[in-house]
Design an enzyme around this catalytic site. Structure first.
Site, mmCIF file in Angstrom:
data_model
loop_
_atom_site.group_PDB
_atom_site.id
_atom_site.type_symbol
_atom_site.label_atom_id
_atom_site.label_comp_id
_atom_site.label_asym_id
_atom_site.label_seq_id
_atom_site.Cartn_x
_atom_site.Cartn_y
_atom_site.Cartn_z
ATOM 1 N N ARG A 66 -17.507 9.775 19.133
ATOM 2 C CA ARG A 66 -17.449 8.345 19.061
ATOM 3 C C ARG A 66 -18.114 7.921 17.771
ATOM 4 O O ARG A 66 -17.526 7.019 16.845
ATOM 5 C CB ARG A 66 -18.157 7.370 20.196
ATOM 6 N N TYR A 119 -1.550 -12.025 9.593
ATOM 7 C CA TYR A 119 -1.117 -11.294 10.848
ATOM 8 C C TYR A 119 -1.592 -12.134 12.112
ATOM 9 O O TYR A 119 -2.602 -12.665 12.119
ATOM 10 C CB TYR A 119 -1.783 -9.887 10.906
ATOM 11 N N ASP A 191 -5.898 -7.088 3.778
ATOM 12 C CA ASP A 191 -5.253 -6.361 4.417
ATOM 13 C C ASP A 191 -4.056 -6.008 3.731
ATOM 14 O O ASP A 191 -3.134 -6.629 3.087
ATOM 15 C CB ASP A 191 -4.647 -7.085 5.558
ATOM 16 N N LYS A 216 1.587 1.359 11.200
ATOM 17 C CA LYS A 216 2.688 0.995 10.611
ATOM 18 C C LYS A 216 3.169 1.918 9.560
ATOM 19 O O LYS A 216 3.449 3.161 10.045
ATOM 20 C CB LYS A 216 2.520 -0.471 9.844
#
Ligand SMILES: *Cc1c(COP(=O)(O)O)cnc(C)c1O
Length: 416
Positions: A66, A119, A191, A216
């Site tokens: 983690r 977004y 972004d 993406k």
């Protein structure tokens, strides 16, 4: 070859070379040339002192996945090479990256300035979750640099940018807004998913933190999800700490797939954006199309800014169909080389209306308020041959015209 040599050679290298070699100058076990998937939750130590040093960060090594993982670290090094960043932190999805970065730096009483176009998920964080924790958010008209500057000047902690925007491909002038943000001491986040590191380097334009949905273009094959955040070592130490505790870490299998995908990033993007330009120009000539959004078109309202801050215009195009959703429903099933799906950035061409893709989380009223009409279709242009993609659109539009003529004919014969 020492790591230092490779690093300095890569600083001079082109984006194709960087896509392949950034982060890859590590010696792997068994002399493997490819990044191993280290699927271990934890790392064992016989020597308690050594274990303690690693846990404190005083010695290199891993404790628990983690917190950090060898496969994930190679992906982080790879995006650093492409974005020219000191440090990077990987997340389980793009939205995990976006929300974690915002929550790392914002607390009760802070103020965020951003734009209406972002977004859909990011927009929800701004409208629903940040206000709930006492953070005020002002979303400006994306095209109005004056309004954004005026809101920044009132004082803000974070300026959040996305350019080009999803799905209307609006462009904001990053340098201009960074200058306004620096005057009030705000942290600037951007972004960079649509542009990709190949076409736009936000850090070089003065942005502090760059964010990617690695799901993406970086991954490129629509078979893994991930998010990446890059910036200075100081800022990334805070983001890494947030991830360690809040837990949206990336799993090593996805990290491996994204690393593999990123090696062909430059090759893919060159092909995809050259087709995107051709498709955008073709759509301008199509009578059923009311508007085409692509930053590479001279008719784009911010084409000049795009030329200034981007090295290429990307693989995303959107257009508005006459007849709205009714025409969308007829056109999309006619296409042969197309997935109709809610993602983008893959090797296959993908079509989708905003209603079921970028703004699936929003109501019709919210979409209309954002200037997103029901006839808007987004294309993520794939790596297929340009001529085939254009021929596919041509036959689909022809079919729509025939079908609507037949409909009108049958309607008129019924009313006779
Ligand atoms: C898809 C996308 C996101 C969210 O990424 P996920 O990996 O789906 O969580 C954020 N920003 C942009 C511009 C996107 O296209």
């Amino acid at each position: 070859m020492s790591n230092k040599l490779v690093k300095s050679a890569l600083d001079q290298a082109g984006s194709g070379t960087r896509s392949v070699w950034s982060g890859e100058q590590v010696k792997h076990p068994y002399r493997a040339t490819q990044t191993p998937i280290v699927a271990s939750a934890a790392y064992g130590y016989q020597d308690i002192d050594e274990w303690y040093d690693v846990a404190l960060g005083a010695a290199p090594g891993f404790i628990y996945s983690r917190m950090s993982n060898p496969t994930v670290e190679i992906l982080e090094a790879k995006i650093c090479g492409l974005e020219n960043a000191e440090s990077a932190v990987a997340f389980s999805t793009g939205m995990a990256a976006i929300s974690s970065v915002l929550y790392t730096f914002l607390s009760h009483g802070c103020r965020v300035v951003s734009t209406k176009d972002s977004y859909g998920g990011t927009n929800k964080v701004f409208e629903e979750f940040l206000p709930r924790m006492g953070v005020s958010v002002t979303l400006c008209e994306t095209h109005s640099h004056e309004q954004i500057e005026a809101e920044i000047a009132k004082g803000c902690d974070v300026l959040y940018l996305e350019t080009p925007t999803n799905p209307t491909l609006k462009i904001v002038d990053v340098k201009r807004l960074v200058a306004a943000a620096k005057k009030v001491g705000a942290l600037v986040m951007a972004d960079n998913t649509f542009a990709t590191p190949l076409n736009q380097s936000p850090l070089a334009l003065g942005v502090d933190i760059v964010i990617h949905s690695a799901t993406k273009f970086l991954s490129g094959h629509a078979d893994a999800m991930g998010g990446l955040v890059c910036g200075s070592e100081d800022l990334m130490a805070k983001v890494r700490h947030y991830r360690e505790i809040n837990g949206a870490s990336l799993d090593p299998f996805s990290a491996y797939l994204i690393i593999r995908g990123m090696k062909t990033l430059a090759l893919r993007i060159r092909q995809q954006q050259s087709s995107a330009q051709a498709i955008a120009q073709y759509l301008l000539t199509e009578p059923l199309v009311e508007a085409v959004n692509y930053p590479g078109l001279p008719s784009h309202p911010n084409h000049a800014i795009a030329c200034e801050q981007m090295r290429g215009f990307g693989a995303m195009v959107s257009f508005v169909l006459a007849g709205g959703m009714d025409t969308v429903k007829i056109l999309l099933p006619q296409l042969q080389y197309a997935h109709c799906a809610g993602n983008l950035g893959a090797v296959e061409t993908i079509y989708g209306p905003a209603r079921t893709t970028s703004h699936v989380e929003n109501t019709l009223e919210e979409r209309l308020a954002l200037g997103i009409s029901e006839g808007l279709v987004r294309i993520s242009v794939g790596i297929e041959d340009t001529d085939d993609l254009i021929a596919d659109l041509q036959q689909a539009f022809k079919r729509v015209r025939t079908l609507s003529r037949e409909n009108t004919d049958s309607l008129s014969c019924c009313t006779k």
